[in-house]
Scaffold this motif. Structure first.
Motif, PDB file in Angstrom:
ATOM      1  N   ALA A 114     -47.391  -7.659  41.131  1.00 41.66           N
ATOM      2  CA  ALA A 114     -47.288  -6.288  41.644  1.00 41.66           C
ATOM      3  C   ALA A 114     -45.896  -6.017  42.215  1.00 41.66           C
ATOM      4  CB  ALA A 114     -48.360  -6.042  42.702  1.00 41.66           C
ATOM      5  N   PHE A 122     -51.178  -1.160  47.420  1.00 38.97           N
ATOM      6  CA  PHE A 122     -52.271  -1.146  46.445  1.00 38.97           C
ATOM      7  C   PHE A 122     -53.617  -1.053  47.154  1.00 38.97           C
ATOM      8  CE2 PHE A 122     -51.641  -5.663  47.302  1.00 38.97           C
ATOM      9  CZ  PHE A 122     -52.928  -6.194  47.350  1.00 38.97           C
ATOM     10  N   VAL A 338     -50.595  -5.518  36.031  1.00 40.57           N
ATOM     11  CA  VAL A 338     -50.493  -4.737  37.260  1.00 40.57           C
ATOM     12  C   VAL A 338     -49.115  -4.108  37.208  1.00 40.57           C
ATOM     13  CG1 VAL A 338     -50.623  -4.811  39.758  1.00 40.57           C
ATOM     14  CG2 VAL A 338     -51.833  -6.537  38.401  1.00 40.57           C
TER      15      VAL A 338
END
Ligand code: FE
Length: 468
Positions: A114, A122, A338
């Motif tokens: 990420a 998130f 992601v």
């Protein structure tokens, strides 16, 4: 006093005027943005200077809907399955077979991916919570804290068992995979009061107002949530000044009511400014109107909808009606990454093709769905999602010096339609440098070591669960 100055960049502010400042700079003091403007005007004596070298300086990306632990289940065995097949034959058995250490390892892998994709916030939807033991949750929250980025833990709530007809449907689906160790269907079902109390105490323990970590009540899906649980979840969100989120109208198979899920949620008091609904694929014009009227936000999970073939959510109609929509990556074994930038590219192009109209979901709209609109969708329009004085200092430098990003007359267009995500060079969250020149600064762990441990753990997990 300026602690950190990011300068010599093309600053994509995402402010109300959507201003882009060529040769701009962002000054940071503590965890806040102090000033944004032309580089020559902000050449203050900062403690630390990050030279963006002509790259794009953008707000940290906000991923409003994702799942973490199942990242270890990535692989070809998740392909050619519909939602229920995937959920009951892959995701549930796989995540239930994981140890606490494996969940923590999955969380570490997730955060590394990420961060390298430019995500600074998130929202995790933990849909497989066994509430009598918090050790898995706390192991993951510890990893998120050390990651240096922001997370919302969506605490899964299930207080209604499946009806006999649905149980039979699932048993037939499970029978196709006799080698898999299937957890009992009722494993996650708790008494309403029990799950509400558990979620309330988890919020009290781990929600940090104005901090990097938060906890939301998260009824999993409409069919496994009672009307009282939906009301209690919304009341908890109001009590603790957080949001609540649920998966709604993802696949046709769950839409088995006489009224639409959106209408049902209105009746039980779950629509409103504290609700973020994941998916909303199977909804009609009246539902869209209700979302707009109640100020309910939506997390659109384009790649997951494509991979599970659940369909195209009416995002264009939602935008036209004024619904706030953020783009989520959903499960890291569905999208299959992601990576908001790569998902945005597919999403913007996909809707154009679906509508046979190149004018829908323009680049600016798509980029808003990763930044300012995603921030609004999670209730943080005032602190996240744009580069403006007084907002939290979450910013990302994207290296534009690549053949596929050249020429770049409009950074927003280039970021949406050409960037892949790996061009992210520097990530700053709450004023702290989390990644510089692609080197992670937040975790002690060596990235190569994490990747190798994750691969080994994943192979063992697949074996243990009984996947072919
Ligand atoms: Fe989801």
């Amino acid at each position: 006093m300026t602690d950190l100055l990011v300068t010599n960049g093309r600053v994509v502010t995402q402010n109300a005027a959507r201003e882009v400042i060529d040769d701009g700079a962002v000054a940071v003091a503590g965890d806040e943005i102090q000033a944004v403007g032309p580089a020559e005007e902000l050449a203050a004596d900062a403690d630390r200077v990050v030279d963006a070298e002509g790259g794009a300086v953008i707000p940290g990306l906000v991923n409003p809907h994702t799942h973490v632990s199942d990242i270890l289940l990535r692989g070809s065995f998740a392909e050619d399955r519909g939602l229920l097949d995937w959920l009951y034959n892959v995701k549930r058995p796989g995540t239930l077979a994981m140890t606490v250490d494996e969940h923590a390892l999955a969380a570490t892998l997730y955060c590394i991916e990420a961060i390298r994709a430019g995500v600074t916030t998130f929202v995790e939807n933990d849909t497989e919570v066994v509430w009598d033991d918090w050790s898995t949750i706390e192991a993951k929250l510890d990893v998120y804290d050390r990651s240096g980025i922001r997370n919302v833990y969506g605490a899964g709530m299930v207080d209604r068992g499946a009806d006999p007809e649905f149980q039979e449907l699932v048993r037939d689906i499970q029978a196709r995979e006799p080698g898999v160790d299937h957890p009992p269907l009722e494993l996650f079902v708790e008494e309403t009061d029990t799950v509400v109390d558990e979620v309330a105490s988890l919020i009290e323990t781990h929600h940090v107002p104005d901090g990097r970590q938060s906890v939301w009540p998260a009824p999993v899906v409409v069919p496994t949530t009672t009307n009282r649980c939906f009301r209690e979840a919304y009341a908890l969100a109001e009590e603790y000044d957080v949001m609540t989120t649920a998966h709604v109208a993802e696949a046709e198979a769950e839409e088995r009511r006489d009224i639409s899920s959106i209408e049902y949620l209105r009746n039980v008091g779950y629509l409103g400014e504290r609700a973020l609904l994941g998916h909303c694929v199977q909804i009609d014009a009246g539902d869209v109107r209700l979302l707009a009227k109640t100020g309910t936000a939506v997390a659109h999970n384009f790649m997951a909808n494509m991979r599970l073939a659940t369909g195209f959510a009416p995002v264009v109609a939602m935008h036209d009606a004024g619904v706030t929509v953020g783009l989520g990556t959903d499960n890291s074994i569905l999208s299959d990454t992601v990576n908001p930038l790569s998902d945005a590219r597919a999403m913007a192009g996909g809707h154009k093709g679906f509508h046979r109209d190149p004018g829908v979901v323009p680049a600016q709209t798509a980029f808003d769905m990763l930044t300012i609109d995603a921030a609004a969708a999670i209730g943080h329009a005032d602190s996240l999602g744009s580069l403006e004085a007084g907002k939290q200092a979450d910013l990302v430098v994207v290296d534009l010096d690549h053949p596929h990003l050249t020429p770049c007359s409009d950074p927003v267009f280039t970021l949406v339609h050409a960037a892949q995500g790996f061009e992210v060079d520097t990530v700053i969250c709450a004023g702290e440098v989390v990644m510089a020149e692609r080197e992670l600064r937040s975790f002690d762990a060596d990235v190569g070591d994490v990747l190798s441990r994750a691969s080994t753990a994943a192979a063992d997990l697949v074996d243990r669960t009984g996947f072919e």
